[in-house]
Design a protein around this motif. Sequence first.
Motif, PDB file in Angstrom:
ATOM      1  N   TYR B  76       0.841  -1.206   0.000  1.00  0.00           N
ATOM      2  CA  TYR B  76       0.000   0.000   0.000  1.00  0.00           C
ATOM      3  C   TYR B  76       0.875   1.255   0.000  1.00  0.00           C
ATOM      4  O   TYR B  76       0.649   2.202  -0.737  1.00  0.00           O
ATOM      5  CB  TYR B  76      -0.899   0.028   1.238  1.00  0.00           C
ATOM      6  N   THR B  77       1.888   1.230   0.873  1.00  0.00           N
ATOM      7  CA  THR B  77       2.730   2.413   1.029  1.00  0.00           C
ATOM      8  C   THR B  77       3.487   2.729  -0.253  1.00  0.00           C
ATOM      9  O   THR B  77       3.478   3.863  -0.734  1.00  0.00           O
ATOM     10  CB  THR B  77       3.749   2.195   2.165  1.00  0.00           C
ATOM     11  N   VAL B  78       4.135   1.695  -0.818  1.00  0.00           N
ATOM     12  CA  VAL B  78       4.975   1.940  -1.989  1.00  0.00           C
ATOM     13  C   VAL B  78       4.138   2.402  -3.171  1.00  0.00           C
ATOM     14  O   VAL B  78       4.490   3.362  -3.867  1.00  0.00           O
ATOM     15  CB  VAL B  78       5.795   0.672  -2.341  1.00  0.00           C
ATOM     16  N   SER B  79       2.978   1.756  -3.387  1.00  0.00           N
ATOM     17  CA  SER B  79       2.157   2.165  -4.534  1.00  0.00           C
ATOM     18  C   SER B  79       1.640   3.585  -4.319  1.00  0.00           C
ATOM     19  O   SER B  79       1.628   4.401  -5.244  1.00  0.00           O
ATOM     20  CB  SER B  79       1.008   1.182  -4.768  1.00  0.00           C
ATOM     21  N   GLY B  80       1.251   3.906  -3.076  1.00  0.00           N
ATOM     22  CA  GLY B  80       0.795   5.268  -2.792  1.00  0.00           C
ATOM     23  C   GLY B  80       1.911   6.268  -2.959  1.00  0.00           C
ATOM     24  O   GLY B  80       1.713   7.365  -3.496  1.00  0.00           O
ATOM     25  N   PHE B  81       3.122   5.893  -2.539  1.00  0.00           N
ATOM     26  CA  PHE B  81       4.273   6.793  -2.622  1.00  0.00           C
ATOM     27  C   PHE B  81       4.618   7.095  -4.083  1.00  0.00           C
ATOM     28  O   PHE B  81       4.862   8.246  -4.447  1.00  0.00           O
ATOM     29  CB  PHE B  81       5.466   6.159  -1.907  1.00  0.00           C
ATOM     30  N   ILE B 138     -12.618   1.346  -9.059  1.00  0.00           N
ATOM     31  CA  ILE B 138     -11.255   1.866  -9.115  1.00  0.00           C
ATOM     32  C   ILE B 138     -10.313   0.716  -9.420  1.00  0.00           C
ATOM     33  O   ILE B 138     -10.428  -0.365  -8.821  1.00  0.00           O
ATOM     34  CB  ILE B 138     -10.868   2.548  -7.784  1.00  0.00           C
ATOM     35  N   VAL B 139      -9.440   0.921 -10.385  1.00  0.00           N
ATOM     36  CA  VAL B 139      -8.552  -0.151 -10.837  1.00  0.00           C
ATOM     37  C   VAL B 139      -7.755  -0.709  -9.661  1.00  0.00           C
ATOM     38  O   VAL B 139      -7.246   0.043  -8.831  1.00  0.00           O
ATOM     39  CB  VAL B 139      -7.561   0.373 -11.899  1.00  0.00           C
ATOM     40  N   GLY B 140      -7.705  -2.042  -9.563  1.00  0.00           N
ATOM     41  CA  GLY B 140      -6.900  -2.660  -8.522  1.00  0.00           C
ATOM     42  C   GLY B 140      -7.638  -2.900  -7.230  1.00  0.00           C
ATOM     43  O   GLY B 140      -7.037  -3.305  -6.252  1.00  0.00           O
ATOM     44  N   LYS B 145      -7.524   1.600  -4.517  1.00  0.00           N
ATOM     45  CA  LYS B 145      -8.088   2.657  -3.666  1.00  0.00           C
ATOM     46  C   LYS B 145      -7.068   3.142  -2.640  1.00  0.00           C
ATOM     47  O   LYS B 145      -6.959   4.340  -2.358  1.00  0.00           O
ATOM     48  CB  LYS B 145      -9.319   2.130  -2.931  1.00  0.00           C
ATOM     49  N   ALA B 146      -6.330   2.179  -2.076  1.00  0.00           N
ATOM     50  CA  ALA B 146      -5.329   2.550  -1.078  1.00  0.00           C
ATOM     51  C   ALA B 146      -4.250   3.421  -1.713  1.00  0.00           C
ATOM     52  O   ALA B 146      -3.848   4.448  -1.158  1.00  0.00           O
ATOM     53  CB  ALA B 146      -4.700   1.302  -0.481  1.00  0.00           C
ATOM     54  N   LEU B 225      -9.881 -10.462   4.366  1.00  0.00           N
ATOM     55  CA  LEU B 225      -8.848 -11.011   5.256  1.00  0.00           C
ATOM     56  C   LEU B 225      -7.476 -10.944   4.615  1.00  0.00           C
ATOM     57  O   LEU B 225      -6.480 -10.664   5.270  1.00  0.00           O
ATOM     58  CB  LEU B 225      -9.185 -12.473   5.598  1.00  0.00           C
ATOM     59  N   GLU B 226      -7.460 -11.207   3.308  1.00  0.00           N
ATOM     60  CA  GLU B 226      -6.183 -11.258   2.602  1.00  0.00           C
ATOM     61  C   GLU B 226      -5.586  -9.871   2.391  1.00  0.00           C
ATOM     62  O   GLU B 226      -4.407  -9.739   2.094  1.00  0.00           O
ATOM     63  CB  GLU B 226      -6.358 -11.933   1.229  1.00  0.00           C
ATOM     64  N   GLU B 227      -6.423  -8.838   2.490  1.00  0.00           N
ATOM     65  CA  GLU B 227      -5.949  -7.477   2.196  1.00  0.00           C
ATOM     66  C   GLU B 227      -5.563  -6.716   3.448  1.00  0.00           C
ATOM     67  O   GLU B 227      -5.218  -5.547   3.374  1.00  0.00           O
ATOM     68  CB  GLU B 227      -7.052  -6.700   1.449  1.00  0.00           C
ATOM     69  N   ARG B 228      -5.644  -7.385   4.623  1.00  0.00           N
ATOM     70  CA  ARG B 228      -5.370  -6.660   5.860  1.00  0.00           C
ATOM     71  C   ARG B 228      -3.902  -6.256   5.960  1.00  0.00           C
ATOM     72  O   ARG B 228      -3.025  -7.011   5.572  1.00  0.00           O
ATOM     73  CB  ARG B 228      -5.742  -7.540   7.058  1.00  0.00           C
TER      74      ARG B 228
END
Lengths: 263, 277
Positions: B76-81, B138-140, B145-146, B225-228
């Motif tokens: 999440y962090t890297v894609s957002g960054f 939203i793609v992905g 979204k994250a 559960l898998e996305e936590r």
Amino acid sequence: MSRPEIEVRDLHKSFGTNEVLRGIDLEIGRGEVVCVIGPSGSGKSTLLRCVNLLEEPTKGQVFVGGTELTDPDVDIDAVRRRIGMVFQQFNLFPHLSVTENLTLPQRRVLRRGKAEAAKVAAENLERVGLSEKADAYPASLSGGQQQRVAIARALAMGPEVMLFDEPTSALDPELVGDVLAVMRMLADEGMTMMVVTHEMTFAREVADRVVFMDGGVVVEDGTPAEVIANPSHERTRHFLSRLLDPAMADVEEETSDQLGKGD
Amino acid sequence: MADTDVRLQPKKKGLTRRQKRSLSRGAQYVVFVAAVIVFAVTADWGRLKNQFAQWDIARQMFPDVITLALKNTVLYTVSGFVLGLVLGLVIALMRLSSVGPYRWLAGVYIEIFRGLPALLIFVFIGVAVPLAFPGTEIVGGTYGKAALGLGLIGAAYMAETFRAGIQAVPKGQLEAARSLGFSPARAMVSVVIPQAFRIILPPLTNELIMLFKDSSLVLLLGVTLEERELSKYGRDLASTTANSTPILVAGLCYLLVTIPLGFVVRRMEAKAQEAVK
């Protein structure tokens, strides 16, 4: 002399309400070396920067090689390729090695291939005597070496005209000679040069003409023998005496002329 | 000597400045040590240990806490960054543009996304976007979204960082490039931005750390559960085990990443300081 290489007509430049250039007319022929001298705030650097349009003139025209730079539709990037410029602060690209400083503009602006750019870079580094510094970074060079690299970088673009904006003013005194030697070599090779400088020895020995500016106008324009050795205006005499013998100068009141910015 | 200024001589009475200084320093140490002792004595360590440090519960969390939760947090962090980096650069260039509306638009963007709590932005993306554009995904999925949420927030901060970095490159660099025939855009890309990037590497890494922590807000999007990620994973486990040990472990996992990153930032800052000299 046919068409002048550089021609400036009735050039005016103001910064806000401060009028730095008040109507300059100047012609520089092909292969001519012209030194522009004058007190700080006289507008000499601004004039030089107007010649490649780093400063936008308020009024008047500038021609280089027959192309009008002040034409609003001119391709300024194309014209600037023919005009090399050397700055007081060198302005080498610090994130690039010496060779990359010379090759990047050739590749990006002139679209030269890698091999050709490297070849031209090596030739020009040799001309300024710095082949051995090819892989060094600017920060590791002395001021004099940086300035010679900056000259080589401008030369690598194959300019027809070279502009020098106080090229030795930021140097330690013992490093000035190396830079002036390179400039003298260029002059001998027939490069058209416009040099803003305080180096009177260089002006006297190398320049074909010396232009004295003060208060945004050209006060005197002639051979070094006329302007430096035998100035006809009081202002020129006054400036030269202070420059050549600073220890003898008297304390003067600041005049509004000298407070102007632009240098 | 007779003509020495009396004020410069050591005082005969009372404490000298040096003595006062060491006395005051000593007092500070005493207060600090006293506070630590009071805290250690009055806290109920037994209950704390029961609630936060159950070894078998902690052991249960492995390897999932790393292979699932930490992995998702990093993702999440890297894609957002990355999104924030690209968007932030564009906004910074708009902010520095000579075109008025661009500057204005970029300014509004920065004020809004810097001024709103990250939590509200995630709620907005999770709720308002599907309402406003029914049927569009939203793609992905959650990952998209994250990335969008963190990217939008990160871009506002990074735009200001980029702007400062670009403005910190000396004006002579742009002039030299222009005098060689570079167009304004080319000069920006080849000469100014590479130098700006070096200047802003430390603050940029700080923004990465900030996004790393903000990635905990992904739980507001509603995750499977898998996305936590770490926070959600820790809290879920804490409620199923009725014990807070998972929270502590999740927290340690954050520090596992942020402390080395902070170390890297300090190293880079020290190096940049040296380069300036």
